[in-house]
Design a protein around this motif. Structure first.
Motif, PDB file in Angstrom:
ATOM      1  N   ASN A 121      49.685  47.165  51.461  1.00 52.71           N
ATOM      2  CA  ASN A 121      51.014  47.602  51.030  1.00 52.71           C
ATOM      3  C   ASN A 121      51.745  48.321  52.159  1.00 52.71           C
ATOM      4  N   LEU A 122      51.043  49.170  52.899  1.00 49.24           N
ATOM      5  CA  LEU A 122      51.674  49.885  54.014  1.00 49.24           C
ATOM      6  C   LEU A 122      52.133  48.915  55.098  1.00 49.24           C
ATOM      7  N   PHE A 123      51.324  47.882  55.338  1.00 47.65           N
ATOM      8  CA  PHE A 123      51.728  46.868  56.316  1.00 47.65           C
ATOM      9  C   PHE A 123      52.982  46.134  55.833  1.00 47.65           C
ATOM     10  N   SER A 124      52.988  45.751  54.564  1.00 53.05           N
ATOM     11  CA  SER A 124      54.129  45.020  53.994  1.00 53.05           C
ATOM     12  C   SER A 124      55.413  45.840  54.054  1.00 53.05           C
ATOM     13  N   GLN A 125      55.262  47.178  53.987  1.00 52.16           N
ATOM     14  CA  GLN A 125      56.417  48.073  54.041  1.00 52.16           C
ATOM     15  C   GLN A 125      56.825  48.414  55.479  1.00 52.16           C
ATOM     16  N   LEU A 128      52.624  50.110  58.941  1.00 53.06           N
ATOM     17  CA  LEU A 128      51.470  49.853  59.802  1.00 53.06           C
ATOM     18  C   LEU A 128      51.755  48.600  60.625  1.00 53.06           C
ATOM     19  N   ASP A 129      51.306  48.596  61.867  1.00 51.96           N
ATOM     20  CA  ASP A 129      51.498  47.422  62.729  1.00 51.96           C
ATOM     21  C   ASP A 129      50.220  46.611  62.899  1.00 51.96           C
ATOM     22  N   ASP A 130      49.083  47.222  62.620  1.00 52.81           N
ATOM     23  CA  ASP A 130      47.796  46.519  62.677  1.00 52.81           C
ATOM     24  C   ASP A 130      46.928  47.128  61.595  1.00 52.81           C
ATOM     25  N   ALA A 131      46.682  46.364  60.546  1.00 55.07           N
ATOM     26  CA  ALA A 131      45.923  46.871  59.402  1.00 55.07           C
ATOM     27  C   ALA A 131      44.716  45.976  59.163  1.00 55.07           C
ATOM     28  N   THR A 132      43.551  46.589  59.009  1.00 51.20           N
ATOM     29  CA  THR A 132      42.342  45.843  58.695  1.00 51.20           C
ATOM     30  C   THR A 132      42.159  45.819  57.186  1.00 51.20           C
ATOM     31  N   VAL A 133      41.978  44.623  56.633  1.00 48.12           N
ATOM     32  CA  VAL A 133      41.790  44.477  55.182  1.00 48.12           C
ATOM     33  C   VAL A 133      40.459  43.788  54.913  1.00 48.12           C
ATOM     34  N   THR A 367       9.812  31.355  62.551  1.00 49.57           N
ATOM     35  CA  THR A 367       9.050  32.198  61.637  1.00 49.57           C
ATOM     36  C   THR A 367       9.899  32.768  60.500  1.00 49.57           C
ATOM     37  N   ALA A 368      11.191  32.424  60.491  1.00 50.81           N
ATOM     38  CA  ALA A 368      12.119  32.910  59.456  1.00 50.81           C
ATOM     39  C   ALA A 368      12.020  34.425  59.318  1.00 50.81           C
ATOM     40  N   ALA A 369      12.206  35.102  60.422  1.00 45.93           N
ATOM     41  CA  ALA A 369      12.070  36.560  60.449  1.00 45.93           C
ATOM     42  C   ALA A 369      13.113  37.251  59.578  1.00 45.93           C
ATOM     43  N   VAL A 370      14.290  36.669  59.497  1.00 51.72           N
ATOM     44  CA  VAL A 370      15.360  37.158  58.627  1.00 51.72           C
ATOM     45  C   VAL A 370      16.034  35.940  58.002  1.00 51.72           C
ATOM     46  N   VAL A 371      16.887  36.183  57.017  1.00 52.33           N
ATOM     47  CA  VAL A 371      17.701  35.110  56.442  1.00 52.33           C
ATOM     48  C   VAL A 371      19.154  35.381  56.808  1.00 52.33           C
ATOM     49  N   PRO A 372      19.667  34.773  57.894  1.00 51.41           N
ATOM     50  CA  PRO A 372      21.078  34.972  58.252  1.00 51.41           C
ATOM     51  C   PRO A 372      21.986  34.440  57.145  1.00 51.41           C
ATOM     52  N   LEU A 373      23.032  35.174  56.831  1.00 50.24           N
ATOM     53  CA  LEU A 373      23.959  34.767  55.778  1.00 50.24           C
ATOM     54  C   LEU A 373      25.321  34.370  56.339  1.00 50.24           C
ATOM     55  N   TYR A 374      25.986  35.314  57.010  1.00 50.12           N
ATOM     56  CA  TYR A 374      27.290  34.989  57.575  1.00 50.12           C
ATOM     57  C   TYR A 374      27.598  35.896  58.757  1.00 50.12           C
ATOM     58  N   ASN A 375      28.498  35.411  59.617  1.00 49.71           N
ATOM     59  CA  ASN A 375      28.911  36.146  60.806  1.00 49.71           C
ATOM     60  C   ASN A 375      30.080  37.066  60.472  1.00 49.71           C
ATOM     61  N   MET A 376      30.055  38.236  61.052  1.00 48.42           N
ATOM     62  CA  MET A 376      31.075  39.231  60.754  1.00 48.42           C
ATOM     63  C   MET A 376      32.437  38.817  61.290  1.00 48.42           C
ATOM     64  N   THR A 377      33.432  38.875  60.436  1.00 45.04           N
ATOM     65  CA  THR A 377      34.806  38.570  60.814  1.00 45.04           C
ATOM     66  C   THR A 377      35.724  39.631  60.234  1.00 45.04           C
ATOM     67  N   GLU A 378      36.538  40.249  61.076  1.00 52.32           N
ATOM     68  CA  GLU A 378      37.524  41.212  60.597  1.00 52.32           C
ATOM     69  C   GLU A 378      38.836  40.498  60.326  1.00 52.32           C
ATOM     70  N   SER A 379      39.469  40.843  59.222  1.00 48.46           N
ATOM     71  CA  SER A 379      40.792  40.309  58.899  1.00 48.46           C
ATOM     72  C   SER A 379      41.836  41.370  59.206  1.00 48.46           C
ATOM     73  N   HIS A 380      42.688  41.085  60.191  1.00 51.31           N
ATOM     74  CA  HIS A 380      43.747  42.019  60.591  1.00 51.31           C
ATOM     75  C   HIS A 380      45.104  41.446  60.197  1.00 51.31           C
ATOM     76  N   LEU A 381      45.948  42.279  59.632  1.00 62.40           N
ATOM     77  CA  LEU A 381      47.351  41.946  59.468  1.00 62.40           C
ATOM     78  C   LEU A 381      48.085  42.598  60.637  1.00 62.40           C
ATOM     79  N   VAL A 382      48.729  41.768  61.460  1.00 63.18           N
ATOM     80  CA  VAL A 382      49.291  42.262  62.718  1.00 63.18           C
ATOM     81  C   VAL A 382      50.783  41.949  62.801  1.00 63.18           C
ATOM     82  N   ASN A 383      51.565  42.951  63.165  1.00 61.19           N
ATOM     83  CA  ASN A 383      52.994  42.777  63.420  1.00 61.19           C
ATOM     84  C   ASN A 383      53.174  41.675  64.455  1.00 61.19           C
ATOM     85  N   SER A 384      53.985  40.693  64.148  1.00 60.37           N
ATOM     86  CA  SER A 384      54.161  39.539  65.036  1.00 60.37           C
ATOM     87  C   SER A 384      54.755  39.931  66.388  1.00 60.37           C
TER      88      SER A 384
END
Length: 405
Positions: A121-125, A128-133, A367-384
Motif C-alpha cells: 500500500n505504501l508503494f502504491s501511494q 516507498l520506492d523499493d518495497a520487498t513483499v 546420499t540425499a543429505a537434504v531435500v531441496p525445495l526451492y531457491n530463494m527469490t525476493e519480490s521487490h516493487l521498484v519505482n520505474s
C-alpha cells in the motif's frame, strides 16, 4: 576464520599481541592465516569485517553502535535519526566519502515495514520506492510492471534427522522423499511468488566454477526429478532394509503461513504417492521448533540456508561431521574428506579445490543429505524511475550509486 593464533587467543592460551593481524601503515592491513583460505576476499565483503574507528569504539565503549550518533562512518552515507529501536531513519550523503562525486542521492529514508500488505500500500501511494513483499501479497503482484525478482543465494529445504535411531538414517527413504515431491507444482501452485524449483543444495547464481566457467549450482544439480514410481520402489527398499512395514515421519516447522503451506504440501504428497508412509505435522512458534531440532525430536524440518559469502563451502561446511550447525547429523566419509581436503592441502590448488567442491556436491545428491525445495527469490516493487541499484545474490543490495531518472 583461520587467522594465525586466533583460536589459541580465544582459548586464553596466547596473548592478543600474537594475532596474525598487523597495520602496515594508515591504509594497509596485513592478515596472516594459519591455513590458506581461497575464499577470504569474498568473506571480507561481509559487514562483520568492515573497519571500525578504534578511537570512536574506545570513546563509546559498550554504547558503541547503539545509536546513529555513537558510530563513525567511512561509507557513502552516514546514518541519522536512529536511536537503536526505531523503525525509520535516514541515510545522508557522506561529504568525506572518497568518491562522493559519484553519489547522486543526498538522502535516503529507510523504513522497516513488518506487514507485506502495508508495504504494498505504501508503494502504491508513492511513499516507498523499493518495497520487498512476501507471501500472499507477493503472489498478487506477479504481473505488476513494477515487480523485480531478485535471486538470492539461499535454498529452502527439508533438513533430515539422520541419527542412527531415526528412520531417515536410511538412504533409500531419503532418496524417495526427494523424488515424491513435485517441486514445479510447489513453486507454481503453492508459493506462486516467483520462486524456482531447487534440485541442488547449493543455489544457482552463487558463483562460477573457474575451472569450467559454469555456474556451480547449475553444473552440480541432481539428476533426481519428480518420479512417483521410482520413489515408491526406493521407499519399499528402505523399509525392507529397516525391517519395518511402515514409517511415520514427524515434520516440524514454525507456524508462519508459508511454513504451514509447505508442511501441507509435503504431507499430502507423501500420503498420496507413498504406500506405508505417513507424515505428521507440528507447526509451532519458532523457539519451540528450534528446540525440537536441537534436541533431535523430529524427522524433517523446513529450513533455509542463505550463503554468507560467494563460495560453495559456505553451504558445505554446515553439513560436515563436527559442525555445530549440522543438526541433521549428516556424516558421510567421502563428503567430509572432500571438504577437509579443500580446506587444507588443496586450498591453494584451484583445479583440485573445485574438483573437491564438485565431488562434495555430487555426494550430497547421491546420499540425499537434504531435500531441496526451492531457491530463494525476493519480490521487490521498484519505482520505474529508480536506477543504479545493485541487487546481489549474496549480501545486501547496494544503493551506493542509485539515482532517479
Amino acid at each position: 576464520m583461520r587467522i594465525k593464533n586466533a583460536a589459541q587467543i580465544s582459548a586464553g592460551h596466547k596473548s592478543t599481541k600474537t594475532l596474525g593481524v598487523t597495520a602496515v601503515n594508515k591504509h594497509t592491513l596485513r592478515v596472516t592465516l594459519s591455513h590458506a583460505m581461497p575464499y577470504l576476499s569474498k568473506m571480507l565483503t561481509m559487514p562483520a569485517f568492515f573497519p571500525q574507528d578504534h578511537q570512536v569504539v574506545s570513546k563509546y565503549g559498550k554504547d558503541y553502535g547503539t545509536s546513529s550518533a555513537k558510530m563513525a562512518y567511512n561509507g557513502p552515507f552516514t546514518v541519522s535519526g536512529w536511536n537503536g529501536t526505531n523503525d525509520s531513519w535516514n541515510l545522508l550523503k557522506n561529504t568525506y566519502y572518497y568518491d562522493k562525486q559519484s553519489i547522486k542521492l543526498n538522502k535516503m529514508t529507510m523504513q522497516v515495514v513488518k506487514d507485506s500488505t502495508t508495504a504494498h500500500n505504501l508503494f502504491s501511494q508513492g511513499k516507498l520506492d523499493d518495497a520487498t513483499v512476501t507471501g500472499v501479497t507477493a503472489q498478487g503482484v506477479q504481473n505488476d510492471s513494477h515487480l523485480k525478482h531478485v535471486s538470492k543465494a539461499g535454498t529452502y529445504y527439508l533438513r533430515l534427522n539422520m541419527q542412527k535411531n531415526q528412520a531417515l538414517n536410511n538412504k533409500y527413504l531419503r532418496q524417495a522423499l526427494n523424488l515424491v515431491l513435485n517441486k514445479k507444482t510447489l513453486t507454481k501452485n503453492v508459493l506462486s511468488d516467483g520462486s524456482t524449483p531447487a534440485y541442488n543444495y547449493v543455489t544457482p547464481g552463487l558463483t562460477t566454477d573457474p575451472t569450467t566457467n559454469k555456474d556451480f549450482g547449475t553444473e552440480t544439480q541432481s539428476s533426481y526429478r519428480y518420479n512417483v514410481k521410482k520413489a515408491q520402489a526406493l521407499w519399499n527398499k528402505g523399509l525392507k532394509q529397516l525391517g519395518r512395514s511402515s514409517v511415520t515421519l514427524k515434520l516440524v516447522s514454525d507456524d508462519t503461513t508459508v511454513a504451514k503451506n509447505i508442511d501441507q504440501f509435503v504431507q499430502a504428497a507423501v500420503k498420496q504417492h507413498l504406500n506405508n508412509a505417513k507424515v505428521t505435522v507440528s507447526a509451532v512458534p519458532s523457539k519451540s521448533s528450534g528446540d525440537a531440532v536441537t534436541s533431535g525430536n523430529y524427522d524433517m524440518t523446513y529450513t533455509l540456508w542463505l550463503a554468507d559469502y560467494a563460495d560453495p563451502v559456505s553451504f558445505f561446511d554446515i553439513l560436515t561431521k563436527n559442525n555445530p550447525q549440522n543438526y541433521g547429523h549428516y556424516d558421510d566419509t567421502v563428503f567430509n574428506q572432500q571438504i577437509s581436503a579443500a580446506h587444507n592441502q588443496n586450498a591453494t590448488n584451484t583445479t583440485a579445490y573445485w574438483k573437491n567442491m564438485r565431488t562434495a556436491a555430487n555426494r550430497l545428491n547421491q546420499t540425499a543429505a537434504v531435500v531441496p525445495l526451492y531457491n530463494m527469490t525476493e519480490s521487490h516493487l521498484v519505482n520505474s524511475n529508480l536506477k543504479g541499484v545493485s541487487y546481489h545474490s549474496v549480501g545486501e543490495n547496494d544503493y551506493t550509486r542509485a539515482y532517479f531518472k
